[in-house]
Write a protein that holds these residues in place. Structure first.
Motif, PDB file in Angstrom:
ATOM      1  N   GLY A  37       7.943   7.060   9.072  1.00  0.00           N
ATOM      2  CA  GLY A  37       8.151   8.421   9.557  1.00  0.00           C
ATOM      3  C   GLY A  37       7.484   9.497   8.717  1.00  0.00           C
ATOM      4  O   GLY A  37       7.084  10.541   9.247  1.00  0.00           O
ATOM      5  N   ASN A  38       7.338   9.286   7.435  1.00  0.00           N
ATOM      6  CA  ASN A  38       6.738  10.341   6.611  1.00  0.00           C
ATOM      7  C   ASN A  38       5.326  10.631   7.131  1.00  0.00           C
ATOM      8  O   ASN A  38       4.515   9.709   7.261  1.00  0.00           O
ATOM      9  CB  ASN A  38       6.673   9.912   5.147  1.00  0.00           C
ATOM     10  N   PRO A  39       5.031  11.897   7.411  1.00  0.00           N
ATOM     11  CA  PRO A  39       3.783  12.203   8.115  1.00  0.00           C
ATOM     12  C   PRO A  39       2.506  11.699   7.440  1.00  0.00           C
ATOM     13  O   PRO A  39       1.616  11.192   8.111  1.00  0.00           O
ATOM     14  CB  PRO A  39       3.801  13.735   8.196  1.00  0.00           C
ATOM     15  N   LEU A  40       2.417  11.816   6.121  1.00  0.00           N
ATOM     16  CA  LEU A  40       1.191  11.358   5.470  1.00  0.00           C
ATOM     17  C   LEU A  40       1.095   9.829   5.534  1.00  0.00           C
ATOM     18  O   LEU A  40       0.001   9.266   5.652  1.00  0.00           O
ATOM     19  CB  LEU A  40       1.141  11.840   4.011  1.00  0.00           C
ATOM     20  N   ALA A  41       2.236   9.186   5.466  1.00  0.00           N
ATOM     21  CA  ALA A  41       2.268   7.727   5.587  1.00  0.00           C
ATOM     22  C   ALA A  41       1.827   7.324   6.987  1.00  0.00           C
ATOM     23  O   ALA A  41       1.031   6.389   7.162  1.00  0.00           O
ATOM     24  CB  ALA A  41       3.679   7.214   5.308  1.00  0.00           C
ATOM     25  N   ALA A  42       2.319   8.061   7.984  1.00  0.00           N
ATOM     26  CA  ALA A  42       1.918   7.760   9.367  1.00  0.00           C
ATOM     27  C   ALA A  42       0.405   7.958   9.520  1.00  0.00           C
ATOM     28  O   ALA A  42      -0.283   7.156  10.155  1.00  0.00           O
ATOM     29  CB  ALA A  42       2.688   8.654  10.340  1.00  0.00           C
ATOM     30  N   MET A  69       0.848  -1.186   0.000  1.00  0.00           N
ATOM     31  CA  MET A  69       0.000   0.000   0.000  1.00  0.00           C
ATOM     32  C   MET A  69       0.883   1.234   0.000  1.00  0.00           C
ATOM     33  O   MET A  69       2.075   1.174   0.302  1.00  0.00           O
ATOM     34  CB  MET A  69      -0.960   0.000   1.189  1.00  0.00           C
ATOM     35  N   ARG A  70       0.260   2.353  -0.385  1.00  0.00           N
ATOM     36  CA  ARG A  70       1.032   3.569  -0.484  1.00  0.00           C
ATOM     37  C   ARG A  70       0.162   4.763  -0.136  1.00  0.00           C
ATOM     38  O   ARG A  70      -0.972   4.794  -0.579  1.00  0.00           O
ATOM     39  CB  ARG A  70       1.566   3.722  -1.906  1.00  0.00           C
ATOM     40  N   PRO A  71       0.615   5.721   0.653  1.00  0.00           N
ATOM     41  CA  PRO A  71       1.873   5.634   1.370  1.00  0.00           C
ATOM     42  C   PRO A  71       1.719   4.688   2.555  1.00  0.00           C
ATOM     43  O   PRO A  71       0.624   4.216   2.815  1.00  0.00           O
ATOM     44  CB  PRO A  71       2.078   7.070   1.844  1.00  0.00           C
ATOM     45  N   GLY A  72       2.801   4.443   3.223  1.00  0.00           N
ATOM     46  CA  GLY A  72       2.747   3.597   4.417  1.00  0.00           C
ATOM     47  C   GLY A  72       3.323   2.217   4.195  1.00  0.00           C
ATOM     48  O   GLY A  72       3.298   1.378   5.101  1.00  0.00           O
ATOM     49  N   GLY A  73       3.856   1.987   2.994  1.00  0.00           N
ATOM     50  CA  GLY A  73       4.384   0.659   2.648  1.00  0.00           C
ATOM     51  C   GLY A  73       5.348   0.047   3.673  1.00  0.00           C
ATOM     52  O   GLY A  73       5.291  -1.147   3.919  1.00  0.00           O
ATOM     53  N   PRO A  74       6.213   0.845   4.313  1.00  0.00           N
ATOM     54  CA  PRO A  74       7.177   0.210   5.232  1.00  0.00           C
ATOM     55  C   PRO A  74       6.593  -0.242   6.568  1.00  0.00           C
ATOM     56  O   PRO A  74       7.289  -0.803   7.398  1.00  0.00           O
ATOM     57  CB  PRO A  74       8.216   1.324   5.484  1.00  0.00           C
ATOM     58  N   MET A  75       5.301  -0.067   6.793  1.00  0.00           N
ATOM     59  CA  MET A  75       4.747  -0.314   8.127  1.00  0.00           C
ATOM     60  C   MET A  75       4.998  -1.718   8.682  1.00  0.00           C
ATOM     61  O   MET A  75       5.063  -2.689   7.937  1.00  0.00           O
ATOM     62  CB  MET A  75       3.239  -0.064   8.100  1.00  0.00           C
ATOM     63  N   GLY A  85       2.997  14.325  -2.027  1.00  0.00           N
ATOM     64  CA  GLY A  85       4.008  13.377  -1.576  1.00  0.00           C
ATOM     65  C   GLY A  85       3.758  13.004  -0.116  1.00  0.00           C
ATOM     66  O   GLY A  85       3.081  13.733   0.606  1.00  0.00           O
ATOM     67  N   SER A  86       4.316  11.886   0.300  1.00  0.00           N
ATOM     68  CA  SER A  86       3.965  11.389   1.632  1.00  0.00           C
ATOM     69  C   SER A  86       4.617  12.176   2.765  1.00  0.00           C
ATOM     70  O   SER A  86       4.339  11.931   3.925  1.00  0.00           O
ATOM     71  CB  SER A  86       4.300   9.907   1.759  1.00  0.00           C
ATOM     72  N   ASN A  87       5.485  13.123   2.428  1.00  0.00           N
ATOM     73  CA  ASN A  87       6.013  14.018   3.466  1.00  0.00           C
ATOM     74  C   ASN A  87       5.188  15.302   3.531  1.00  0.00           C
ATOM     75  O   ASN A  87       5.409  16.141   4.383  1.00  0.00           O
ATOM     76  CB  ASN A  87       7.471  14.379   3.167  1.00  0.00           C
TER      77      ASN A  87
HETATM   78  O1  MOO Z   1       5.020   4.650   2.056  1.00  0.00           O
HETATM   79 MO1  MOO Z   1       6.029   6.101   2.174  1.00  0.00          MO
HETATM   80  O2  MOO Z   1       4.915   6.184   3.148  1.00  0.00           O
HETATM   81  O3  MOO Z   1       5.133   6.751   0.793  1.00  0.00           O
HETATM   82  O4  MOO Z   1       6.684   7.726   2.098  1.00  0.00           O
END
Ligand code: MOO
Ligand SMILES: Nc1nc2c(c(=O)[nH]1)N[C@H]1C(S)=C(S)[C@@H](COP(=O)(O)OP(=O)(O)OC[C@H]3O[C@@H](n4cnc5c(N)ncnc54)[C@H](O)[C@@H]3O)O[C@H]1N2
Length: 620
Positions: A493-498, A452-458, A582-584
């Motif tokens: 960490g990227n705020p929109l991802a969080a 999923m995007r953003p948030g992929g690294p969760m 962007g996810s930041n």
């Molecule tokens: O998944 Mo990241 O959250 O796009 O920057």
């Protein structure tokens, strides 16, 4: 990499096992009828004058002033990826037949000041820097020692190639591949086999918010989205029509009768500066008084003591050229009516150092949990102590914090945390120590990395509570007895991802853990995306939306609903407008009234006007 559905199943299994559906409630939920609520509102003492309250306490209150951006966002050019900063113009000839090898000069972590390099040093050989997400790009000095390369132009070290795309060599002649071990060790050389675009993965200073942009209007009700953006500015307090915590008490009613969860919020990353004042919560004082005691708290005398600090306004340009400027102290809002609040001496507080940023994820998560009716006293910000000689990215200190939260040895009556939510440190970089730390503590990782995007690294994990604490769980609230493991949500960490992970993964899980049956994962509507050709064009330009669908099979974008669903005279269809960023970039949240999701399995590479999307509320 898990699909969204697989990931949800993992969490549901955990909840089923350790936080099962409540079969008996020790007390029934207290409901307030509409007419009762109106009586409360009428009878509650209404504010007579504005008050300046800490940012988090301003949640749900009416702002008395316009708030403009005091700093730009991003504050300085920084990397969107863990990878290698290099000069894109030196990569043009790179191909499989003509691989180019770059010497790695060093590593730049987020929070490190940018290295200064001179042009002459540069040109003699192909060189690069290992650069982490959020870290500043190296700055280039001309032969006179002046900063000659303007941020954002295709200058030296202008781009970042992400580490998955390079071959790393740990010895000059070693031909090993980078992808598996590059995250733990910085190589001496890297090889690329394709050109890198100029400014690739470079987040430009000011591209989301410019100095002077209006972020909050007088008369707006402060929402968690404002908290996110204002926190990123370092805003400490906001002038509001203070209602004595009425809002918090009304939210509190929603929490009664359900399982209470102790929730800890952890912020990682040495670049992230906590703004303690902004995170004070005055509202709980009122909330603690309980819903039966509505008329007790309207004392704003203590609130008036909050100092109105002056702020340094920074130019919208040039910060990235001068990142060692002492940046703004935490900011009191630029308030047109601020003269009504006495100015007192500024207390010593943290300032931003070079390459640092204000913590915005922490206040946002806190604000969201308050908005969603969690008891203010059940939410705690867990700070990771920084040992002498350490720089704030210390896995051992992080592990000690988590371990302490599982045992809660502060007091015999204190329950260990049921839920820990952290942001940052879950991706692929050398400082992304959260998953390994959780494993080191004996935690079980349910999933790490999502389609999923953003948030992929969760990451989602669970950890045993300290066994010596289990007996105490039997005390008091019988609903606590089942829990012997804590849920750990490692958000990116990227705020929109969080924000996406919080809304779509954490919040539904927490609702279930509390015993709320209503499922906030279900969309409120399916609707067509609006905007005609322009929209498509705009979306095509946008990195966040125009991603190849696989492996990002779910994509969430802040959106705004349009009231008219008819076809306009210009043929433009209305429905919902995706405010893709962007996810930041958090600014889109201010205009959003919903999230849209381009759902799983669509398999298309681009978003087109007329596409059907799922619409979700910003709240639950
Ligand atoms: O998944 Mo990241 O959250 O796009 O920057
Ligand atoms: N080579 C790769 N690099 C990155 C990948 C990838 O797949 N390959 N994924 C990117 C994505 S997507 C995300 S999201 C981020 C997530 O990284 P982490 O969770 O490890 O987070 P950090 O690197 O610590 O921080 C990312 C970003 O967010 C800022 N940040 C962190 N904490 C806060 C906070 N409390 N308030 C505001 N902003 C915060 C931080 O400064 C960074 O700029 O990784 C990409 N990289």
């Amino acid at each position: 990499m898990s699909s969204f559905t697989q990931a949800m199943r993992v969490i549901d299994d955990f909840i089923h096992e350790y936080y099962p559906v409540l079969t008996q409630r020790p007390f029934s939920p207290k409901s307030t009828s509409h007419s009762e609520a109106l009586i409360h509102v009428k009878e509650s003492p209404l504010p007579t004058e504005p008050a300046r309250v800490p940012l988090l306490s301003s949640l749900g209150q009416k702002s008395c002033s316009n708030v403009r951006a005091q700093i730009q966002m991003p504050l300085f050019d920084n990397s969107a990826m863990d990878g290698y900063a290099l000069c894109s113009s030196q990569t043009i000839s790179a191909s499989l037949a003509n691989p180019l090898t770059f010497r790695v000069l060093g590593i730049i972590a987020a929070g490190d000041p940018p290295p200064m390099v001179s042009v002459s040093q540069e040109q003699s050989e192909l060189t690069c820097w290992a650069i982490m997400t959020g870290a500043p790009f190296p700055l280039t000095l001309d032969t006179k020692g002046d900063l000659s390369i303007v941020s954002g132009s295709a200058g030296l070290y202008d781009a970042c190639v992400k580490l998955e795309l390079v071959t790393a060599h740990h010895q000059p002649n070693d031909s090993s591949t980078a992808t598996s071990n590059c995250s733990t060790k910085v190589p001496t050389h890297i090889t690329i086999t394709a050109p890198v675009d100029s400014n690739a993965n470079r987040r430009l200073a000011g591209e989301d918010i410019k100095v002077g942009d209006q972020l909050l209007n007088a008369g707006d009700i402060v929402r968690k989205e404002h908290v996110m953006v204002l926190a990123s500015m370092g805003v400490q307090d906001v002038e509001v029509e203070w209602d004595g915590g009425m809002w918090a008490r009304q939210r509190q009613v929603l929490g009664d009768g359900y399982r209470r969860l102790r929730i800890g919020i952890i912020n990682t990353g040495k670049e992230v500066v906590l703004n303690a004042k902004s995170e004070e919560v005055l509202a709980p004082i009122a909330a603690e008084a309980g819903t039966d005691n509505l008329a007790t708290t309207n004392d704003i005398s203590s609130i008036k003591e909050y100092p109105l600090s002056t702020f340094h306004s920074t130019s919208s340009q040039g910060l990235s050229n001068n990142p060692v400027d002492p940046l703004t102290p935490p900011i009191s809002c630029a308030a047109s009516r601020s003269t009504s609040v006495a100015e007192t001496t500024r207390q010593p507080r943290p300032y931003l150092g070079a390459s640092q940023i204000w913590n915005s994820n922490g206040p946002y998560i806190h604000a969201a949990l308050l908005t969603w009716g969690f008891h203010p006293s059940d939410i705690e910000v867990l700070s990771v102590p920084i040992a002498e000689g350490q720089d704030g990215d210390d896995p051992e200190a992080f592990q000690a914090t988590v371990s302490n939260a599982l045992s809660c040895n502060k007091g015999a009556d204190e329950q260990p945390f049921d839920v820990l939510i952290s942001t940052g440190g879950v991706s692929t970089g050398v400082h992304d120590y959260v998953p390994s730390s959780i494993l080191a503590l004996g935690g079980e990782i349910g999933f790490h990395k999502l389609k999923m995007r953003p948030g992929g690294p969760m990451m989602f994990a669970h950890l045993a509570h300290d066994p010596s604490r289990r007996n105490t769980e039997v005390k008091g609230d019988a609903m606590m007895t089942k829990a012997t493991r804590a849920a750990y949500f490692g958000l990116p960490g990227n705020p929109l991802a969080a924000a996406v992970c919080l809304r779509f993964i954490v919040a539904p899980a927490l609702q279930k853990m509390r015993g709320i049956v209503q499922d906030s994962r279900i969309p409120c509507a399916k609707i067509q995306i609006s905007g005609g050709g322009r929209q498509e064009e705009r979306l095509q330009q946008d990195r966040a939306v125009v991603q190849k669908k696989p492996p990002y099979t779910r994509m969430y974008v802040p959106a705004r609903l349009h009231t008219s669903l008819t076809t306009g005279i210009d043929g433009e269809r209305s429905g919902v407008e995706a405010l893709a960023r962007g996810s930041n970039m958090t600014r889109a949240l201010l205009n959003a009234d919903s999230w849209v999701c381009f759902a799983e399995g669509e398999g298309r590479e681009k978003v087109y006007e007329g596409d059907e999307v799922e619409v979700y509320g910003l709240d639950l």
